[in-house]
Design a protein around this motif. Structure first.
Motif, short mmCIF file in Angstrom:
data_model
loop_
_atom_site.label_atom_id
_atom_site.label_comp_id
_atom_site.label_asym_id
_atom_site.label_seq_id
_atom_site.Cartn_x
_atom_site.Cartn_y
_atom_site.Cartn_z
N LYS A 29 0.81 -1.22 0.00
CA LYS A 29 0.00 0.00 0.00
C LYS A 29 0.85 1.27 0.00
N HIS A 87 3.44 1.75 -1.87
CA HIS A 87 4.12 1.83 -3.15
C HIS A 87 3.16 2.10 -4.31
N ALA A 88 3.68 2.74 -5.34
CA ALA A 88 2.90 3.02 -6.54
C ALA A 88 2.56 1.71 -7.25
N LYS A 144 3.82 8.17 -2.60
CA LYS A 144 4.00 6.73 -2.78
C LYS A 144 5.43 6.48 -3.23
#
Length: 172
Positions: A69, A71-72, A153
């Motif tokens: 969650k 991270h892109a 992110k």
């Protein structure tokens, strides 16, 4: 804080006979309530340093879902070298499968200890440089990790680990 204002204004509205004033005060109460909720500290985005620390914490805890969650969706995760977990992986699922699930097989007691985090602003976001201590059975070295952060992110990750020490510490 705003609760006492709401109570006072509600009492005033009940006593006020002017309908126009009641509407204005109702809108004011509603706005103050929304503002107080919008400014709640838990809703504010994490700083780049907090985001990186949380990524390390979720990794250490083995919480892949929470880690993902942060991270892109189009994460580019790169581990240099020629080790079992080396490569460039696109997305969190590929990273979890090809890196996180591989590390405990070859380095069962693998741990990272963050020594320093430096954050640098760039045109597209922020870049974090993290100096870590690499630890485990027969492993006592250092690693430099680089993160790029965009829209709160983690967009990319590159590890510059001591691959020779890691190779020597591998369990086969």
């Amino acid at each position: 804080m705003f609760a006492s204002y709401r109570v006072s204004l509600n009492i005033y509205i009940k006593n006020e006979k002017d309908e126009h004033m009641k509407k204005i005060l109702t809108v004011l109460i509603f706005s103050l309530t929304l503002s107080s909720q919008a400014m709640h500290h838990g809703d504010s985005p994490m700083s780049a340093e907090e985001l990186v620390k949380k990524a390390y914490a979720t990794f250490a805890a083995g919480d892949s879902e929470a880690w993902a969650k942060l991270h892109a969706a189009d994460l580019k995760f790169t581990i240099l070298g020629q080790l079992p977990h080396s490569g460039t992986f696109n997305g969190t699922e590929a990273t979890i499968k090809n890196v996180f699930e591989v590390i405990p097989v070859y380095w069962p007691s693998f741990k990272l200890e963050t020594i320093n985090i430096d954050i640098v602003d760039s045109k597209s976001g922020k870049t974090a440089y993290v100096l870590n201590k690499l630890m485990g059975d027969n492993l006592n070295s250092f690693a430099l990790h680089m993160f790029t952060i965009e829209d709160n992110k983690i967009a990319t990750f590159t590890a510059f680990d001591d691959y020779d020490s890691m190779r020597q510490a591998m369990v086969e």
